[in-house]
Design an enzyme around this catalytic site. Sequence first.
Site, PDB file in Angstrom:
ATOM      1  N   GLY A 111      59.237  -2.975 -37.831  1.00 27.51           N
ATOM      2  CA  GLY A 111      59.755  -4.564 -37.682  1.00 27.51           C
ATOM      3  C   GLY A 111      61.410  -4.347 -37.858  1.00 27.51           C
ATOM      4  N   HIS A 158      95.726 -17.699 -45.798  1.00 22.95           N
ATOM      5  CA  HIS A 158      96.263 -16.335 -44.985  1.00 22.95           C
ATOM      6  C   HIS A 158      96.515 -15.457 -46.118  1.00 22.95           C
ATOM      7  CE1 HIS A 158      98.230 -13.930 -42.220  1.00 22.95           C
ATOM      8  NE2 HIS A 158      99.134 -13.926 -42.873  1.00 22.95           N
ATOM      9  N   ALA A 173      66.230 -18.046 -49.828  1.00 19.91           N
ATOM     10  CA  ALA A 173      66.216 -18.647 -51.152  1.00 19.91           C
ATOM     11  C   ALA A 173      67.408 -19.782 -51.387  1.00 19.91           C
ATOM     12  CB  ALA A 173      67.122 -17.433 -52.064  1.00 19.91           C
ATOM     13  N   GLY A 186      63.177  -7.064 -38.114  1.00 21.83           N
ATOM     14  CA  GLY A 186      63.772  -8.305 -38.449  1.00 21.83           C
ATOM     15  C   GLY A 186      64.814  -8.148 -39.729  1.00 21.83           C
ATOM     16  N   VAL A 187      64.956  -9.299 -40.379  1.00 18.34           N
ATOM     17  CA  VAL A 187      65.912  -9.046 -41.467  1.00 18.34           C
ATOM     18  C   VAL A 187      65.886  -8.013 -42.573  1.00 18.34           C
ATOM     19  CG1 VAL A 187      67.185 -10.623 -43.199  1.00 18.34           C
ATOM     20  CG2 VAL A 187      66.039 -11.587 -41.374  1.00 18.34           C
TER      21      VAL A 187
HETATM   22  P1  NAI Z   1      60.937 -10.978 -39.813  1.00 18.13           P
HETATM   23  O1  NAI Z   1      59.736 -12.061 -39.541  1.00 18.13           O
HETATM   24  O2  NAI Z   1      62.199 -11.505 -39.773  1.00 18.13           O
HETATM   25  O3  NAI Z   1      60.814  -9.710 -39.092  1.00 18.13           O
HETATM   26  C1  NAI Z   1      59.604  -9.079 -38.954  1.00 18.13           C
HETATM   27  C2  NAI Z   1      59.582  -8.201 -37.656  1.00 18.13           C
HETATM   28  O4  NAI Z   1      58.430  -7.176 -37.398  1.00 18.13           O
HETATM   29  C3  NAI Z   1      59.432  -9.176 -36.269  1.00 18.13           C
HETATM   30  O5  NAI Z   1      60.428  -9.073 -35.535  1.00 18.13           O
HETATM   31  C4  NAI Z   1      58.115  -8.712 -35.658  1.00 18.13           C
HETATM   32  O6  NAI Z   1      57.977  -8.682 -34.294  1.00 18.13           O
HETATM   33  C5  NAI Z   1      57.883  -7.228 -36.189  1.00 18.13           C
HETATM   34  N1  NAI Z   1      56.670  -6.778 -35.896  1.00 18.13           N
HETATM   35  C6  NAI Z   1      55.462  -7.228 -36.810  1.00 18.13           C
HETATM   36  N2  NAI Z   1      54.314  -6.423 -36.387  1.00 18.13           N
HETATM   37  C7  NAI Z   1      54.808  -5.491 -35.678  1.00 18.13           C
HETATM   38  C8  NAI Z   1      54.308  -4.294 -35.159  1.00 18.13           C
HETATM   39  N3  NAI Z   1      52.892  -3.886 -35.281  1.00 18.13           N
HETATM   40  N4  NAI Z   1      55.075  -3.345 -34.731  1.00 18.13           N
HETATM   41  C9  NAI Z   1      56.597  -3.588 -34.467  1.00 18.13           C
HETATM   42  N5  NAI Z   1      56.908  -4.562 -34.927  1.00 18.13           N
HETATM   43  C10 NAI Z   1      56.255  -5.600 -35.500  1.00 18.13           C
HETATM   44  O7  NAI Z   1      60.600 -10.373 -41.381  1.00 18.13           O
HETATM   45  P2  NAI Z   1      60.981  -9.706 -42.585  1.00 18.13           P
HETATM   46  O8  NAI Z   1      62.208  -9.154 -42.121  1.00 18.13           O
HETATM   47  O9  NAI Z   1      59.819  -9.049 -43.101  1.00 18.13           O
HETATM   48  O10 NAI Z   1      61.730 -10.930 -43.440  1.00 18.13           O
HETATM   49  C11 NAI Z   1      60.585 -11.832 -43.900  1.00 18.13           C
HETATM   50  C12 NAI Z   1      61.334 -12.950 -44.467  1.00 18.13           C
HETATM   51  O11 NAI Z   1      62.103 -12.758 -45.600  1.00 18.13           O
HETATM   52  C13 NAI Z   1      62.159 -13.569 -43.399  1.00 18.13           C
HETATM   53  O12 NAI Z   1      61.635 -14.856 -43.254  1.00 18.13           O
HETATM   54  C14 NAI Z   1      63.690 -13.562 -43.753  1.00 18.13           C
HETATM   55  O13 NAI Z   1      64.283 -14.547 -43.247  1.00 18.13           O
HETATM   56  C15 NAI Z   1      63.432 -13.468 -45.343  1.00 18.13           C
HETATM   57  N6  NAI Z   1      64.554 -12.576 -45.749  1.00 18.13           N
HETATM   58  C16 NAI Z   1      66.039 -12.999 -45.896  1.00 18.13           C
HETATM   59  C17 NAI Z   1      66.970 -12.135 -45.976  1.00 18.13           C
HETATM   60  C18 NAI Z   1      68.382 -12.766 -45.746  1.00 18.13           C
HETATM   61  O14 NAI Z   1      68.615 -14.098 -45.703  1.00 18.13           O
HETATM   62  N7  NAI Z   1      69.232 -11.797 -45.844  1.00 18.13           N
HETATM   63  C19 NAI Z   1      66.689 -10.790 -46.576  1.00 18.13           C
HETATM   64  C20 NAI Z   1      65.308 -10.656 -46.362  1.00 18.13           C
HETATM   65  C21 NAI Z   1      64.371 -11.313 -46.146  1.00 18.13           C
END
Ligand code: NAI
Length: 447
Positions: free
Chosen positions: A172, A432, A307, A174-175
């Site tokens: 994954g 600044h 959050a 993602g974030v």
């Molecule tokens: P996410 O939905 O951001 O990313 C998960 C990724 O995994 C997706 O891009 C998806 O296409 C990929 N994926 C799924 N199955 C797969 C597979 N079989 N093979 C390859 N890729 C695959 O979910 P994530 O990163 O787990 O975060 C979960 C939630 O937590 C999100 O809604 C995020 O916004 C929130 N979060 C926010 C943070 C922040 O604001 N900094 C920090 C951590 C989490």
Amino acid sequence: MYDLIVIGAGPGGYEAAAHAARMGKRVALIERGCLGGTCLNVGCIPAKTFLRSSKLFHECGQAASYGVRLGSIEFDMPAVVARKNRVVDTLTKGVEGMLKRTGVESITGHARLIARNAVQVGAERYEAANILLATGSRPAKPPIPGLASEGVLDSDTVFALTRVPERVVIIGGGVIGLEFACFFSEIGSKVIVFEMLPNIAAGSDLEISSRLLHIMKRAGIEFNLSAKVLGIDGNTIRYAASGGSESSVSADCILNATGRSPVVDGLGLEEVGVDFSPKGVKTSDLGKTNVAGVWACGDVTGRRMLAHAATREGIVAVNNMFGKKDRIRYQGIPSVIYTHPEVSSVGKTEEEIKALGIEYKKSVVPMAVAGRFLVEHDGGTGMVKVLAGARFGEILGVHAIGDASSEFIVAAAAMVETEMCVSDASEIVYPHPTVSEALREAILGVH
Ligand code: NAI
């Protein structure tokens, strides 16, 4: 009889409970685990504490370019975990104290709805005029064979690591995947990310996420895009590469970062008739569910899994249940990916604006236009992008990549939220020297 029972003590639940108590309401907050929820215990705060340590470790390696010579340095994982625990402990105690001061009654146990105005916790039944569901989310377990095995870490269990792994595979991009890719790479692990979409950080502005990809690749992280993980057997991951061919790779640490699922099970939602699906409890922008007196906020709604969105949703729900009109506007909620460099965004992406057929103008400036950015980040790269309506110049979106952007994105959020025009935003005075001046330059650049 309570005025409000809140189920779940994460940033959605505990803030909502305290807000209602400050309004003079009788409030109970029921939690089966630890105060603070995912954010404080296994989410935002622990992850950022880990990232602080990895950044420092990485920066020690660059100290010479700032004129500081160091001896040998070592990443002490148990000490990093211990510091994380101290930070979490301090913040949890803070929440506990705040709840006590505001007069919220804390109840420990698993709560289940037994009527629209009653919950069961063990042998006890509690009644309330309003019930707020704030049960959060947990790491998703998509049906990938082997993913549920004990050896595969997720964003809950990764914090128990006791050593620096040599080779890490992250499923994954993602974030969560990106933040941990950054952490492991900075502490010396070889990191390989699999993402089934063609881009990382899906939903982000493409120009920004492409820059992040470039920077992370340059740091040595390997990315397999359009590559789907098919199965895990012990330490080996089987995947379909972008061309469709199947291949495999091994690692001593595998992290599942494939998303999070709202916690909707075991809550009695079916019995009480609350409308929900595995994607979350359905709510209006006021926080109402379809059942009168039952409200929901945060990750359990599956709307914005952030959050700060949970906190705002909880407060909006409380205001509405006690007769004060309020509504959440998702457009102005900023988001940050705490990679190094950070990615901070608010409002529409350029792709969304194009898809909506909105005529727009844009300005992109390098972060280095701000002297302070150069002072702080030797050789650092970054940029700020401002998108505004073509006719009136209303600010539609701001997207930035570069460290410290998380600290000034709130200013951009105020602009997007109030539909401020570029002409008005140009009159704002920035301190600044700060990195925020890059935002000023980007706004001045919109013609
Ligand atoms: P996410 O939905 O951001 O990313 C998960 C990724 O995994 C997706 O891009 C998806 O296409 C990929 N994926 C799924 N199955 C797969 C597979 N079989 N093979 C390859 N890729 C695959 O979910 P994530 O990163 O787990 O975060 C979960 C939630 O937590 C999100 O809604 C995020 O916004 C929130 N979060 C926010 C943070 C922040 O604001 N900094 C920090 C951590 C989490």
